[in-house]
Scaffold this motif. Structure first.
Motif, PDB file in Angstrom:
ATOM      1  N   ALA A   1       1.029  -1.089  -0.083  1.00 32.73           N
ATOM      2  CA  ALA A   1      -0.034  -0.068  -0.172  1.00 32.73           C
ATOM      3  C   ALA A   1       0.806   1.282  -0.102  1.00 32.73           C
ATOM      4  CB  ALA A   1      -1.050   0.054   1.289  1.00 32.73           C
ATOM      5  N   PRO A   2       0.511   2.247  -1.010  1.00 33.10           N
ATOM      6  CA  PRO A   2       1.436   3.272  -1.168  1.00 33.10           C
ATOM      7  C   PRO A   2       1.207   4.508   0.143  1.00 33.10           C
ATOM      8  CG  PRO A   2      -0.416   3.489  -2.669  1.00 33.10           C
ATOM      9  CD  PRO A   2      -0.370   1.971  -2.232  1.00 33.10           C
ATOM     10  N   GLY A   3       0.006   4.460   0.454  1.00 36.75           N
ATOM     11  CA  GLY A   3      -0.532   5.356   1.564  1.00 36.75           C
ATOM     12  C   GLY A   3      -1.523   4.851   2.530  1.00 36.75           C
ATOM     13  N   ASP A   4      -1.954   5.735   3.435  1.00 41.18           N
ATOM     14  CA  ASP A   4      -2.934   5.443   4.304  1.00 41.18           C
ATOM     15  C   ASP A   4      -4.211   5.032   3.853  1.00 41.18           C
ATOM     16  OD1 ASP A   4      -2.894   8.216   4.160  1.00 41.18           O
ATOM     17  OD2 ASP A   4      -4.384   8.262   5.544  1.00 41.18           O
ATOM     18  N   GLY A   5      -4.637   5.765   2.922  1.00 38.74           N
ATOM     19  CA  GLY A   5      -6.136   5.393   2.359  1.00 38.74           C
ATOM     20  C   GLY A   5      -6.014   3.938   1.639  1.00 38.74           C
ATOM     21  N   SER A   6      -5.035   3.719   0.908  1.00 35.88           N
ATOM     22  CA  SER A   6      -4.992   2.244   0.280  1.00 35.88           C
ATOM     23  C   SER A   6      -4.876   1.351   1.420  1.00 35.88           C
ATOM     24  CB  SER A   6      -3.779   2.305  -0.845  1.00 35.88           C
ATOM     25  OG  SER A   6      -2.474   2.803  -0.293  1.00 35.88           O
ATOM     26  N   LEU A   7      -3.957   1.580   2.314  1.00 38.17           N
ATOM     27  CA  LEU A   7      -3.676   0.555   3.247  1.00 38.17           C
ATOM     28  C   LEU A   7      -5.219   0.194   3.937  1.00 38.17           C
ATOM     29  CD1 LEU A   7      -1.943  -1.431   4.944  1.00 38.17           C
ATOM     30  CD2 LEU A   7      -1.340   0.669   6.347  1.00 38.17           C
ATOM     31  N   LEU A   8      -5.901   1.517   4.224  1.00 39.36           N
ATOM     32  CA  LEU A   8      -7.255   1.417   4.951  1.00 39.36           C
ATOM     33  C   LEU A   8      -8.191   0.368   4.167  1.00 39.36           C
ATOM     34  CD1 LEU A   8      -8.497   2.563   7.447  1.00 39.36           C
ATOM     35  CD2 LEU A   8      -9.779   4.177   5.881  1.00 39.36           C
ATOM     36  N   ALA A   9      -8.217   0.462   2.942  1.00 38.89           N
ATOM     37  CA  ALA A   9      -8.907  -0.248   2.031  1.00 38.89           C
ATOM     38  C   ALA A   9      -8.498  -1.642   2.061  1.00 38.89           C
ATOM     39  CB  ALA A   9      -9.021   0.331   0.330  1.00 38.89           C
ATOM     40  N   ALA A  10      -7.184  -1.853   1.982  1.00 41.18           N
ATOM     41  CA  ALA A  10      -6.676  -3.391   1.935  1.00 41.18           C
ATOM     42  C   ALA A  10      -7.000  -3.982   3.538  1.00 41.18           C
ATOM     43  CB  ALA A  10      -5.154  -3.130   1.720  1.00 41.18           C
ATOM     44  N   ARG A  11      -7.095  -3.243   4.485  1.00 39.50           N
ATOM     45  CA  ARG A  11      -7.239  -3.931   5.677  1.00 39.50           C
ATOM     46  C   ARG A  11      -8.741  -4.346   5.687  1.00 39.50           C
ATOM     47  NH1 ARG A  11      -4.386  -6.432   9.127  1.00 39.50           N
ATOM     48  NH2 ARG A  11      -5.665  -5.312  11.109  1.00 39.50           N
ATOM     49  N   PHE A  12      -9.616  -3.538   5.312  1.00 43.20           N
ATOM     50  CA  PHE A  12     -10.862  -3.719   5.044  1.00 43.20           C
ATOM     51  C   PHE A  12     -11.280  -4.913   4.308  1.00 43.20           C
ATOM     52  CE2 PHE A  12     -15.135  -3.496   2.709  1.00 43.20           C
ATOM     53  CZ  PHE A  12     -16.025  -3.349   3.887  1.00 43.20           C
ATOM     54  N   LEU A  13     -10.681  -5.029   3.351  1.00 45.15           N
ATOM     55  CA  LEU A  13     -10.536  -6.368   2.302  1.00 45.15           C
ATOM     56  C   LEU A  13      -9.775  -7.616   3.145  1.00 45.15           C
ATOM     57  CD1 LEU A  13     -10.931  -7.627  -0.365  1.00 45.15           C
ATOM     58  CD2 LEU A  13      -8.783  -7.021  -1.120  1.00 45.15           C
ATOM     59  N   SER A  14      -9.200  -7.466   3.918  1.00 47.94           N
ATOM     60  CA  SER A  14      -8.300  -8.641   4.862  1.00 47.94           C
ATOM     61  C   SER A  14      -9.663  -8.792   5.792  1.00 47.94           C
ATOM     62  CB  SER A  14      -7.129  -8.137   5.370  1.00 47.94           C
ATOM     63  OG  SER A  14      -6.129  -7.684   4.425  1.00 47.94           O
ATOM     64  N   GLY A  15     -10.378  -8.105   5.988  1.00 42.09           N
ATOM     65  CA  GLY A  15     -11.425  -8.702   7.212  1.00 42.09           C
ATOM     66  C   GLY A  15     -12.574  -9.102   6.652  1.00 42.09           C
ATOM     67  N   LEU A  16     -12.711  -8.921   5.510  1.00 45.80           N
ATOM     68  CA  LEU A  16     -13.972  -9.388   4.874  1.00 45.80           C
ATOM     69  C   LEU A  16     -14.240 -10.984   4.767  1.00 45.80           C
ATOM     70  CD1 LEU A  16     -14.511  -7.491   1.427  1.00 45.80           C
ATOM     71  CD2 LEU A  16     -16.014  -7.420   3.642  1.00 45.80           C
ATOM     72  N   PRO A  17     -13.107 -11.639   4.660  1.00 47.31           N
ATOM     73  CA  PRO A  17     -13.240 -13.296   4.707  1.00 47.31           C
ATOM     74  C   PRO A  17     -13.226 -13.870   6.064  1.00 47.31           C
ATOM     75  CG  PRO A  17     -11.077 -12.680   3.593  1.00 47.31           C
ATOM     76  CD  PRO A  17     -11.864 -11.449   3.955  1.00 47.31           C
ATOM     77  N   HIS A  18     -12.853 -12.922   7.041  1.00 44.17           N
ATOM     78  CA  HIS A  18     -12.577 -13.686   8.253  1.00 44.17           C
ATOM     79  C   HIS A  18     -13.689 -14.537   9.107  1.00 44.17           C
ATOM     80  CE1 HIS A  18     -10.889 -12.498  12.768  1.00 44.17           C
ATOM     81  NE2 HIS A  18     -11.971 -13.459  12.698  1.00 44.17           N
ATOM     82  N   GLY A  19     -14.806 -13.736   9.183  1.00 43.22           N
ATOM     83  CA  GLY A  19     -16.230 -14.294   9.959  1.00 43.22           C
ATOM     84  C   GLY A  19     -16.630 -15.489   8.989  1.00 43.22           C
ATOM     85  N   ALA A  20     -16.702 -15.380   7.663  1.00 43.84           N
ATOM     86  CA  ALA A  20     -17.168 -16.471   6.768  1.00 43.84           C
ATOM     87  C   ALA A  20     -16.297 -17.581   6.895  1.00 43.84           C
ATOM     88  CB  ALA A  20     -17.228 -15.908   5.457  1.00 43.84           C
ATOM     89  N   PHE A  21     -14.874 -17.158   6.879  1.00 41.41           N
ATOM     90  CA  PHE A  21     -13.987 -18.691   6.908  1.00 41.41           C
ATOM     91  C   PHE A  21     -14.191 -19.318   8.138  1.00 41.41           C
ATOM     92  CE2 PHE A  21     -10.193 -20.672   8.165  1.00 41.41           C
ATOM     93  CZ  PHE A  21      -9.711 -21.427   7.155  1.00 41.41           C
ATOM     94  N   PHE A  22     -14.294 -18.753   9.402  1.00 39.54           N
ATOM     95  CA  PHE A  22     -14.629 -19.249  10.545  1.00 39.54           C
ATOM     96  C   PHE A  22     -16.001 -19.908  10.538  1.00 39.54           C
ATOM     97  CE2 PHE A  22     -11.098 -16.967  12.327  1.00 39.54           C
ATOM     98  CZ  PHE A  22     -10.578 -17.730  12.910  1.00 39.54           C
ATOM     99  N   GLY A  23     -16.804 -19.323  10.200  1.00 33.16           N
ATOM    100  CA  GLY A  23     -18.254 -19.941  10.107  1.00 33.16           C
ATOM    101  C   GLY A  23     -18.552 -20.834   9.250  1.00 33.16           C
ATOM    102  N   VAL A  24     -17.904 -21.033   7.997  1.00 35.61           N
ATOM    103  CA  VAL A  24     -18.214 -22.165   6.915  1.00 35.61           C
ATOM    104  C   VAL A  24     -17.294 -23.242   7.411  1.00 35.61           C
ATOM    105  CG1 VAL A  24     -17.650 -23.062   4.783  1.00 35.61           C
ATOM    106  CG2 VAL A  24     -18.591 -20.603   5.085  1.00 35.61           C
TER     107      VAL A  24
END
Length: 405
Positions: A88-111
């Motif tokens: 990530a080149p800046g804080d905005g892109s890192l913020l978006a990447a962290r959001f993307l990283s969190g998306l599969p978290h709950g579904a992975f544990f759930g499934v």
């Protein structure tokens, strides 16, 4: 236990590491990107928001896909999010990447919880879930400290590249160890059918127990560092080691809870919540000496995670027609507990009740969790009791979530 559970644990280890490592890397990230510590703290919130949104959404959208395929796809999304974080080149892109990283978290544990329970006999279901969650608790003992050290010495970007490698190892493990004959579609009813299965009071009571119970944990744990330094007298340099004790306690509690819940699901849940409330109530006394404070941290992890497997199974049982979605929603509830518990603990501190007051606020939340669990128990008993002139049928879900009468 099936070797395939190891693949789920590897994925859980990677997810647990990336979720909590940001707390230790905040100063490094803030300095490198030239932002303030509070602004860097939004990176933690972005991940949690991704979990809350992604858990039910992805579970519902992938309802008709094989669970093995879903798990691999979710882990691929996790790898992509962490790789993007590393570059990530800046804080905005890192913020978006962290959001993307969190998306599969709950579904992975759930499934993953549904897949884990489908691979074992009914009397070992809770134990199978606890073995998957073992990856998450071990991440707190080893993954997070090691990843933090890597970030401090090689740069925070190296940490996220390392976590991406763990994710790739998890993908390979899932592809190799989860048998094709275990592939199950979560539901044939589609998104509407999955969501309709959640229109049940017992499901919401189970989710409410998760929010209150784990809210009790995070009300205290979010402020455990100032408790250890200001009340118990530890130096800040010793806090990391003490937090590893929490991970050890959580690992022991997770394994114990899985074993006990296979004998008595409801009894383990009530016992865990009562133990958590008692530990939190004793926190002000235990924080008066270094040895007892260390014991308190370990007991906190143990008491809280005894309830992990029982709560996951309970939610799945109450939404038998949509176990993947319900199990994923429970992970969203866990993250709501994280945010809500920290907020309530902060209110106690802000009101001037003292350094250990968040623990007492947590004790009250544990009592609330016991109350919600008691209401759920009463509702179950009432529904199980046939009323006059009424025929009660038995609805038994098979591994695919279908109902048989």
């Amino acid at each position: 236990m099936p070797l395939a559970l190891l693949a789920l644990a590897v994925g859980a280890f990677g997810i647990g590491t990336t979720e909590f490592v940001m707390m230790g890397l905040l100063p490094d990230v803030a300095g490198d990107l030239h932002i303030s510590i509070p602004a860097a703290g939004h990176l933690v919130s972005a991940y949690a928001l991704g979990v809350v949104i992604g858990a039910p959404l992805l579970a519902a959208l992938t309802a008709r896909m094989s669970r093995r395929t879903v798990l691999i796809a979710l882990m691929a999304m996790f790898v992509a999010g962490n790789a993007l974080s590393a570059f990530a080149p800046g804080d905005g892109s890192l913020l978006a990447a962290r959001f993307l990283s969190g998306l599969p978290h709950g579904a992975f544990f759930g499934v993953g919880a549904v897949v884990a329970t489908a691979m074992v006999p009914p009397e070992r279901k809770a134990r199978s879930v606890s073995l998957m969650f073992l990856g998450l608790t071990v991440a707190n003992v080893a993954g997070v400290p090691v990843a933090t050290l890597v970030g401090q010495h090689l740069g925070w970007r190296a940490t996220f590249l390392g976590v991406s490698v763990i994710g790739l190892a998890a993908i390979a493990s899932l592809a190799l160890l989860i048998p094709h004959d275990r592939e199950q579609a979560a539901s044939s009813a589609g998104v509407r059918g999955e969501l309709a299965a959640l229109k049940s009071l017992p499901v919401w009571l189970a989710l409410g127990t998760t929010v209150a119970g784990f809210g009790a944990l995070f009300a205290a744990y979010s402020y455990v560092t100032p408790m250890l330094t200001d009340a118990a007298g530890y130096a800040e340099t010793n806090v990391t080691l003490l937090l590893a004790l929490f991970g050890v306690g959580a690992t022991a509690g997770n394994l114990l809870g899985g074993r006990l819940a296979d004998h008595s699901l409801r009894g383990t849940l009530f016992g865990g919540l009562a133990s958590l409330g008692l530990v939190l109530l004793l926190f002000p006394l235990l924080m008066r000496a270094e040895w007892s404070a260390a014991l308190a941290v370990a007991l906190l992890g143990m008491a809280a995670f005894i309830t992990g497997s029982p709560l996951q199974l309970m939610v799945m049982e109450k939404a038998a027609a949509a176990p993947s979605l319900a199990s994923s929603a429970n992970q969203a509830a866990f993250n709501l507990a994280n945010a809500g518990g920290a907020w309530i603990g902060g209110l106690a501190l802000a009101a001037g009740f003292g350094t250990t007051s968040p623990a007492l606020a947590g004790a009250m939340l544990a009592v609330l969790g016991l109350g919600v669990a008691s209401v759920a128990y009463a509702v179950d008993r009432r529904r199980a009791t046939p009323s006059a002139g009424r025929v009660v049928t038995s609805h038994v879900p098979d591994e695919s979530g279908a109902l048989h009468h």
